[in-house]
Design a protein around this motif. Structure first.
Motif, PDB file in Angstrom:
ATOM      1  N   THR A 291      59.951-134.539  35.408  1.00 35.49           N
ATOM      2  CA  THR A 291      58.941-135.027  34.281  1.00 35.49           C
ATOM      3  C   THR A 291      57.822-135.582  34.658  1.00 35.49           C
ATOM      4  N   LYS A 292      57.811-136.115  35.418  1.00 33.96           N
ATOM      5  CA  LYS A 292      56.530-136.784  36.110  1.00 33.96           C
ATOM      6  C   LYS A 292      55.695-136.027  36.634  1.00 33.96           C
ATOM      7  N   ARG A 293      56.127-135.032  37.433  1.00 33.84           N
ATOM      8  CA  ARG A 293      55.216-133.877  37.870  1.00 33.84           C
ATOM      9  C   ARG A 293      54.624-132.948  36.869  1.00 33.84           C
ATOM     10  N   LEU A 294      55.450-132.619  35.775  1.00 35.24           N
ATOM     11  CA  LEU A 294      54.946-131.968  34.562  1.00 35.24           C
ATOM     12  C   LEU A 294      53.955-132.733  33.861  1.00 35.24           C
ATOM     13  N   SER A 295      54.139-134.025  33.672  1.00 38.96           N
ATOM     14  CA  SER A 295      53.080-134.911  33.278  1.00 38.96           C
ATOM     15  C   SER A 295      51.692-134.848  33.983  1.00 38.96           C
TER      16      SER A 295
ATOM     17  N   MET B 156      47.355-142.664  34.688  1.00 36.76           N
ATOM     18  CA  MET B 156      48.586-142.207  34.585  1.00 36.76           C
ATOM     19  C   MET B 156      49.285-142.718  35.480  1.00 36.76           C
ATOM     20  N   ILE B 157      50.482-143.478  35.517  1.00 37.35           N
ATOM     21  CA  ILE B 157      51.219-143.765  36.759  1.00 37.35           C
ATOM     22  C   ILE B 157      52.410-142.914  36.937  1.00 37.35           C
ATOM     23  N   SER B 158      52.273-142.382  38.027  1.00 38.37           N
ATOM     24  CA  SER B 158      53.357-141.458  38.415  1.00 38.37           C
ATOM     25  C   SER B 158      54.356-141.924  39.579  1.00 38.37           C
ATOM     26  N   SER B 159      54.889-141.125  40.270  1.00 38.11           N
ATOM     27  CA  SER B 159      55.796-141.515  41.227  1.00 38.11           C
ATOM     28  C   SER B 159      55.991-140.568  42.424  1.00 38.11           C
ATOM     29  N   ASP B 160      56.262-140.876  43.587  1.00 35.72           N
ATOM     30  CA  ASP B 160      56.648-140.314  44.666  1.00 35.72           C
ATOM     31  C   ASP B 160      57.545-139.222  44.512  1.00 35.72           C
TER      32      ASP B 160
ATOM     33  N   ILE C 276      56.518-135.925  26.687  1.00 34.85           N
ATOM     34  CA  ILE C 276      55.819-135.780  25.321  1.00 34.85           C
ATOM     35  C   ILE C 276      55.219-136.899  25.024  1.00 34.85           C
ATOM     36  N   GLY C 277      55.567-138.094  25.464  1.00 39.66           N
ATOM     37  CA  GLY C 277      54.922-139.326  25.201  1.00 39.66           C
ATOM     38  C   GLY C 277      53.681-139.499  26.065  1.00 39.66           C
ATOM     39  N   THR C 278      53.401-138.993  27.279  1.00 42.11           N
ATOM     40  CA  THR C 278      52.266-138.919  27.848  1.00 42.11           C
ATOM     41  C   THR C 278      51.492-137.796  27.264  1.00 42.11           C
TER      42      THR C 278
ATOM     43  N   GLU D 119      54.043-122.542  30.344  1.00 39.74           N
ATOM     44  CA  GLU D 119      55.462-122.861  30.648  1.00 39.74           C
ATOM     45  C   GLU D 119      55.794-124.130  29.863  1.00 39.74           C
ATOM     46  N   ILE D 120      55.007-125.293  30.258  1.00 39.30           N
ATOM     47  CA  ILE D 120      55.414-126.594  29.692  1.00 39.30           C
ATOM     48  C   ILE D 120      55.436-126.437  27.967  1.00 39.30           C
ATOM     49  N   GLU D 121      54.347-125.703  27.398  1.00 42.92           N
ATOM     50  CA  GLU D 121      54.388-125.864  26.195  1.00 42.92           C
ATOM     51  C   GLU D 121      55.815-125.145  25.676  1.00 42.92           C
ATOM     52  N   GLU D 122      56.156-124.082  26.252  1.00 45.15           N
ATOM     53  CA  GLU D 122      57.369-123.471  25.843  1.00 45.15           C
ATOM     54  C   GLU D 122      58.558-124.192  26.076  1.00 45.15           C
ATOM     55  N   LEU D 123      58.548-125.040  27.379  1.00 51.87           N
ATOM     56  CA  LEU D 123      59.541-126.073  27.422  1.00 51.87           C
ATOM     57  C   LEU D 123      59.991-126.982  26.465  1.00 51.87           C
ATOM     58  N   ILE D 124      58.820-127.510  26.088  1.00 52.86           N
ATOM     59  CA  ILE D 124      58.811-128.472  24.859  1.00 52.86           C
ATOM     60  C   ILE D 124      59.171-128.004  23.784  1.00 52.86           C
TER      61      ILE D 124
END
Length: 611
Positions: free
Chosen positions: A416-420, A400-404, A381-383, A570-575
């Motif tokens: 959450t990083k992948r969804l962002s 945006m900084i993500s992660s492996d 949500i912050g992203t 789906e992301i909107e539904e999850l939020i």
């Protein structure tokens, strides 16, 4: 002692030596001494005046004789030779050359006595003064220009605790030679034997051109000796005057990564930052604060430090203001919560940043497993709030900084990083703002990383806890990660996932062992305890999925990945539903969605109904 006092003493001593040499030469050649005749008076006066003039001309009286070397000896030799020739010519012209043998003999005596008197000072320093202040017997690895410079500095610095005993160099042509009187006594593979044979107490690695892989090889040989090992400071620090050549530093874990840092395109970065407004979210964190440091070097007009923790924001604000107090950079702190969409809109509206580096996130894997709702609020949500605000106010570039851990995620944090990432890639399709993602592996020394934990455990006497003996990770340094983020912003066309070529992954257990040894302990003393893989962790991480991989590099050692399927509905539904879900159910929903299992399941149901 003042210079003129020192000069007077040396002139008197040299005059005495010259007169004594002439008298003694007469005794040797003629069997007697004659001081009353005109020949002696004219010749002696000419020799003394010639010596005084030439010693002054060659600046011999300005030499520090406790550090005398071959250069000073050559000056004395040239002075004696010229003086002897002048005196001989004068003798031939005025006296028919009847005392030529005396002049030549006196010249030889003068060279021996004057040079001997000077080098007695050097001998006194080496044998008496230094013995009163015992020095550590030191081995210098590298007999090139840097190693020679180190040895010379150590020899000339009477306050140094280190005394160079020998050089190590793999160049066979240098072995068995002496440099500054110090022997080259072997190659890298001989270090352990040489340390024992020569009773070495300290090792200095003085090869600035070493790759990290080569440094790692040398350091592993040094570790076998259990002798403290240090390294020459970075060349840029030496050139800039930040440190002197004899201010050695301890070898750091970063030095042993086994690869060279990526060199970045500073020209393109300057075009994207210089005189622009830059905003960094999470500016008080380890990555965010380093992004601020790196960005500030390119002289932005304004640098907005946005974060939730007032102490960390204050700290980086004060640091940057002190560093750039004479530069026209306006450094502005903003205390804000990414979950507050109105605040994010307000900040973007007030400053209209040209580029946003989004570094704010919860990244601790086990903690997010226990608090998945917080990961959703902050990371996802912050992203979305930050990205929406940037898009609405026409920010040029959003990084945006993500992660492996976002690749095939097994953890809430990774999910959450992948969804962002999906949100960012979709935003790029809908907005004038260029949205990009930067993915990298673990960052050495960042908050929550293994290095601070290992150091604390070592300081407490151990053991060091490692989850699994086969666990491996990609690693990079904080400055390198931050430079990659800034470079990505400069290269962005929109929609990319930038990935650094991070070389070979590192075993966590090897990292632990190196850190123990770097701290001056042995693995046996501290111990390593295997605790088992924690919830959400994988044995190894990936940087790109198979379907994301592109063969080309957009920049040396920087890869770019292609977009994959995005599940925005789906992301909107999850939020909309996450706050009402149990933790385990929320975790399962996150992982299913991030790994695309939800869409596959729906297709399967549809297929079964139609059949």
């Amino acid at each position: 002692m003042k210079y003129w006092q020192r000069l007077s003493i040396f002139i008197c001593i040299d005059s005495f030596i010259i007169l004594f040499s002439i008298l003694f030469a007469q005794l040797l050649v003629n069997g007697g001494v004659h001081v009353s005749n005109s020949t002696f008076m004219v010749t002696s006066s000419a020799i003394i005046l010639s010596y005084s003039f030439l010693f002054y001309y060659f600046k011999l009286y300005k030499k520090a004789w406790e550090y005398a070397s071959l250069g000073e000896l050559m000056i004395i030799f040239k002075t004696v030779t010229i003086t002897t020739l002048v005196s001989a010519l004068l003798s031939i012209t005025m006296f028919g050359g009847k005392n030529i043998r005396v002049i030549i003999t006196a010249g030889i005596l003068q060279f021996l006595i004057i040079s001997g008197s000077r080098f007695c000072i050097r001998l006194y320093r080496d044998l008496v003064i230094l013995n009163q202040n015992p020095q550590k017997r030191t081995l210098v690895i590298g007999a090139g220009s840097a190693g020679t410079m180190v040895a010379r500095q150590l020899l000339h610095n009477k306050d140094s605790e280190l005394l160079p005993i020998g050089f190590i160099d793999d160049n066979i042509k240098k072995q068995n030679l002496q440099i500054l009187g110090i022997p080259v006594i072997g190659g890298v593979m001989d270090i352990e034997k040489i340390v024992e044979t020569f009773q070495i107490e300290h090792i200095v690695i003085a090869i600035p051109s070493l790759s990290r892989r080569e440094l790692n090889t040398i350091f592993q040989e040094c570790l076998k000796t259990k002798v403290k090992t240090q390294i020459l400071p970075m060349i840029e620090d030496l050139v800039s005057g930040k440190v002197s050549v004899n201010q050695f530093r301890d070898v750091q874990v970063e030095d042993l990564l086994g690869r060279m840092p990526v060199e970045l395109d500073t020209a393109s970065i300057a075009d994207s930052i210089t005189n622009k407004v830059v905003l960094v979210t999470g500016a008080g964190g380890s990555i965010g604060s380093e992004i601020c440091r790196q960005a500030a070097k390119f002289k932005p007009a304004k640098l907005i430090l946005l974060g939730h923790g007032e102490n960390s924001i204050y700290s980086i604000e004060m640091e940057l203001k002190e560093t750039y107090k004479n530069e026209p950079i306006e450094i502005i702190p903003e205390i804000a919560d990414l979950q507050d969409s109105k605040k994010m809109m307000s900040v973007m509206e007030e400053y209209h940043p040209h580029v946003v580096y989004h570094a704010a996130a919860h990244k601790h894997v086990p903690l997010m497993e226990r608090n998945p709702e917080e990961a959703v609020k902050n990371n996802l949500i912050g992203t979305i709030n930050a990205a929406n605000a940037a898009s609405w106010h026409n920010v040029d570039t959003f990084v945006m900084i993500s992660s492996d851990k976002a690749v095939n995620p097994t953890s809430v944090m990774g999910a959450t990083k992948r969804l962002s990432e999906m949100v960012i890639q979709q935003m790029n399709k809908e907005s004038e703002t260029k949205f990009v993602v930067v993915r990298f592996g673990n960052v050495l020394g960042s908050r929550g990383s293994v290095i601070p934990l290992f150091k604390k455990q070592i300081a407490n006497g151990g053991p060091v806890t490692v989850t699994h003996p086969e666990m491996i990770r990609y690693f990079m340094t904080i400055p390198e990660a931050s430079r990659l983020v800034i470079q990505a912003g400069a290269l962005a066309n929109g929609g990319e996932i930038f990935v650094l070529d991070m070389g070979e992954p590192v075993k966590i257990v090897d990292l632990a062992e190196n850190l123990i040894k770097l701290s001056g302990h042995t693995v046996e003393d501290i111990g390593i305890e295997f605790t088992g893989i924690r919830p959400g962790e994988k044995l190894y991480e990936e940087l790109l999925k198979d379907e994301e991989v592109l063969d080309r590099q957009i920049y040396p050692k920087i890869f770019i990945g292609r977009s994959t399927n995005l599940y925005l509905q789906e992301i909107e539904e999850l939020i909309a539903e996450y706050s009402s879900l149990e933790k385990e159910e929320l975790r399962e929903r996150l992982l299913n969605l991030a790994n695309h299992r939800l869409r596959v399941k729906r297709k399967s149901i549809v297929a079964s109904l139609s059949s």
